[in-house]
Design an enzyme around this catalytic site. Structure first.
Site, PDB file in Angstrom:
ATOM      1  N   GLN A  12      -3.306   2.228  15.081  1.00  0.00           N
ATOM      2  CA  GLN A  12      -2.073   2.804  13.832  1.00  0.00           C
ATOM      3  C   GLN A  12      -1.338   3.804  14.556  1.00  0.00           C
ATOM      4  OE1 GLN A  12      -3.635   4.793  10.099  1.00  0.00           O
ATOM      5  NE2 GLN A  12      -1.627   5.188   9.398  1.00  0.00           N
ATOM      6  N   THR A  60      -8.920  -5.902   4.050  1.00  0.00           N
ATOM      7  CA  THR A  60      -9.138  -3.934   3.454  1.00  0.00           C
ATOM      8  C   THR A  60      -9.434  -5.224   2.245  1.00  0.00           C
ATOM      9  OG1 THR A  60      -6.575  -4.120   3.711  1.00  0.00           O
ATOM     10  CG2 THR A  60      -7.256  -3.561   1.550  1.00  0.00           C
ATOM     11  N   ASP A  72      -9.282   0.514   2.423  1.00  0.00           N
ATOM     12  CA  ASP A  72      -8.350   0.196   3.232  1.00  0.00           C
ATOM     13  C   ASP A  72      -8.394   0.787   4.760  1.00  0.00           C
ATOM     14  OD1 ASP A  72      -5.557  -0.986   4.306  1.00  0.00           O
ATOM     15  OD2 ASP A  72      -4.699   1.239   3.376  1.00  0.00           O
ATOM     16  N   ASP A 109       0.417  -1.449   0.099  1.00  0.00           N
ATOM     17  CA  ASP A 109      -0.489   0.417  -0.091  1.00  0.00           C
ATOM     18  C   ASP A 109       1.360   1.029  -0.134  1.00  0.00           C
ATOM     19  OD1 ASP A 109      -2.123   1.641  -0.133  1.00  0.00           O
ATOM     20  OD2 ASP A 109      -2.652   1.366   2.154  1.00  0.00           O
ATOM     21  N   GLU A 168      -9.205   4.184  -2.261  1.00  0.00           N
ATOM     22  CA  GLU A 168      -8.386   3.591  -3.133  1.00  0.00           C
ATOM     23  C   GLU A 168      -7.618   3.122  -4.375  1.00  0.00           C
ATOM     24  OE1 GLU A 168      -4.391   2.616  -0.739  1.00  0.00           O
ATOM     25  OE2 GLU A 168      -5.739   3.049   1.441  1.00  0.00           O
ATOM     26  N   GLU A 227     -10.025   4.439   3.865  1.00  0.00           N
ATOM     27  CA  GLU A 227      -9.299   4.609   2.933  1.00  0.00           C
ATOM     28  C   GLU A 227      -9.902   4.121   1.371  1.00  0.00           C
ATOM     29  OE1 GLU A 227      -4.708   3.785   4.204  1.00  0.00           O
ATOM     30  OE2 GLU A 227      -5.132   5.453   5.494  1.00  0.00           O
ATOM     31  N   GLU A 267      -9.751  12.742   7.389  1.00  0.00           N
ATOM     32  CA  GLU A 267      -8.960  14.576   7.098  1.00  0.00           C
ATOM     33  C   GLU A 267     -10.725  14.588   6.735  1.00  0.00           C
ATOM     34  OE1 GLU A 267      -7.666  11.630   3.728  1.00  0.00           O
ATOM     35  OE2 GLU A 267      -6.601  13.663   3.009  1.00  0.00           O
ATOM     36  N   ARG A 297      -7.425   3.798  13.548  1.00  0.00           N
ATOM     37  CA  ARG A 297      -6.170   5.204  13.595  1.00  0.00           C
ATOM     38  C   ARG A 297      -5.977   5.217  15.056  1.00  0.00           C
ATOM     39  NH1 ARG A 297      -5.174   6.068   8.481  1.00  0.00           N
ATOM     40  NH2 ARG A 297      -7.020   6.956   7.394  1.00  0.00           N
ATOM     41  N   HIS A 350      -3.911  13.799   0.718  1.00  0.00           N
ATOM     42  CA  HIS A 350      -3.740  13.377   2.287  1.00  0.00           C
ATOM     43  C   HIS A 350      -2.371  12.879   2.560  1.00  0.00           C
ATOM     44  CE1 HIS A 350      -5.180   9.378   4.097  1.00  0.00           C
ATOM     45  NE2 HIS A 350      -3.715   8.942   3.750  1.00  0.00           N
ATOM     46  N   LYS A 368      -4.127  -1.472   9.917  1.00  0.00           N
ATOM     47  CA  LYS A 368      -4.369  -2.232   8.954  1.00  0.00           C
ATOM     48  C   LYS A 368      -4.744  -3.546   8.717  1.00  0.00           C
ATOM     49  CE  LYS A 368      -3.410   2.473   7.771  1.00  0.00           C
ATOM     50  NZ  LYS A 368      -3.955   3.155   6.587  1.00  0.00           N
TER      51      LYS A 368
HETATM   52 MN    MN Z   1      -4.120   2.877   2.679  1.00  0.00          MN
END
Ligand code: MN
Length: 400
Positions: free
Chosen positions: A232, A249, A225, A119, A193, A191, A350, A229, A126, A245
């Protein structure tokens, strides 16, 4: 124009033809199919007859796309042209329409066995947003960010097909009062992606240049993904993302072949400073793919892929510059796609600015990170030939 009812004007018309793996109630063995309109054309059934040349038939008897993806660009092109002919020319209608299964009558599976999952972190917007939140008062981008496509190794075994329920992950995190505890994540995020899947492998000890992208990459999928948080933030230094993570996924059921994205090719942003030689592309391009992120059916944002600073070709070159061999089924994802505007951001981190600016969705509740029962769906569109639209995805998942 295809003879398949409803295929004309569909984002899954003959200009697209994404591949996937499906089964039916009558035949629960997963098999390959290609999507046309609201139908799946059974490729295993087609390969049981004389339609394909004998050398290519065996790849359509495999339980996933791996063998076909490994067959390489000449095989991909030949099969695609043959399928277009079959689906356009009326002479094939009576012979092959029994191989069409309505898409709402099939069960879809993971389209390929994921070999390695990598990834990246390729959106400047971002990376800058997260830099501002996690390292306030310092430069939002770290010094390496514009010199190489920053990435990490994910967990291939937890890549799941769209629709798979996501169990809220547990792990260690630091509470607001500084205490360390273990428990269910309270800051579960997404996420949005785009992922690219490798078909043609390479030998260990060889590098793939960015101009050889289309010789190895079979196609694209949408990726969510999922990210915890709180887990992480506590675990990631100094070795990068890990359990925050790796719990799941999600990828879309349908793999869009690169050839279907030919009309979506567009100039990628100029890079300053100029990248090192091994990251230089003779024709630098991105794909004009517009994503859509929805929470419980309400669209929150439309992240634009075209503006990603590092292109998938550069990512492929970077992940092999050390001689790491490619394997069929290697999946490399772009990292969260975020544009310059808030309505173009691809994560709740975000969109809610770290949980400090809740989203108002008209249901009276203040939404920050994901609640149990929430459903996130990501779709995407790209321009096709003659004003047609290529529809990627979707990838969806609900939180248990
Ligand atoms: Mn990601």
């Amino acid at each position: 124009m295809s003879w398949v009812e409803g295929a004309g004007g569909s984002p899954y018309g003959v200009h697209h033809l994404p591949y996937g793996v499906f089964s039916t109630r009558k035949d629960p063995h997963p098999r390959l199919g290609v999507r046309i309109g609201d139908f799946v054309l059974d490729l295993r059934g087609l390969a049981a007859g004389p339609f394909f040349l004998p050398w290519i038939r065996p790849v359509f008897h495999a339980p996933d796309l791996g063998e076909f993806m490994a067959a390489g660009p000449p095989a991909w092109r030949t099969v695609r042209l043959q399928l277009i002919e079959l689906l356009i020319d009326d002479v094939y209608r009576d012979r092959y329409r029994h191989l069409l299964v309505p898409v709402d009558k099939v069960r879809m599976h993971l389209p390929f066995a994921v070999a390695d999952f990598v990834d990246f972190y390729a959106s400047e917007h971002h990376a800058s947003n997260l830099g501002k939140m996690f390292r306030p008062g310092s430069e939002p981008l770290l010094p390496n960010w514009k010199r190489l496509p920053v990435g990490y190794h994910g967990r291939a075994g937890t890549v799941v097909a769209s629709g798979t329920p996501i169990t809220r992950p547990a792990g260690q995190y630091k509470r607001a009062d500084g205490e360390i505890e273990v428990g269910p994540s309270r800051r579960l995020d997404i996420e949005a992606e785009i992922g690219f899947v490798v078909g043609v492998p390479t030998e260990l000890g060889t590098a793939v240049g960015p101009d050889d992208f289309a010789d190895h990459v079979f196609g694209a999928v949408l990726v969510n993904d999922w990210s915890a948080r709180d887990i992480q933030a506590w675990e990631y230094q100094p070795l990068g993302p890990f359990l925050g993570k790796s719990f799941a996924t999600s990828i879309s059921h349908w793999v869009t072949p690169l050839e279907a994205l030919a009309w979506a090719k567009t100039a990628a942003p100029e890079q300053d400073p100029a990248p090192l030689e091994y990251l230089k592309e003779s024709e630098r391009f991105s794909y004009d793919i517009t994503m859509s992120v929805s929470l419980n059916g309400i669209e929150l944002s439309k992240p634009p892929f075209a503006g990603m600073y590092w292109t998938p070709a550069q990512q492929l070159a970077h992940m092999t510059v050390n001689g790491a061999g490619l394997r069929t089924g290697d999946l490399f994802a772009s990292g969260t796609v975020s544009g310059p505007e808030k309505r173009q951001w691809g994560s709740f981190q975000e969109l809610t600015w770290g949980g400090t600016e809740p989203l108002e969705l008209g249901d009276g509740a203040a939404h920050t990170f994901l609640e149990d029962g929430d459903t996130v769906t990501i779709t995407a569109t790209a321009p096709g030939a003659n004003g047609e639209v290529v529809g990627l995805g979707e990838v969806t998942g609900s939180i248990l």
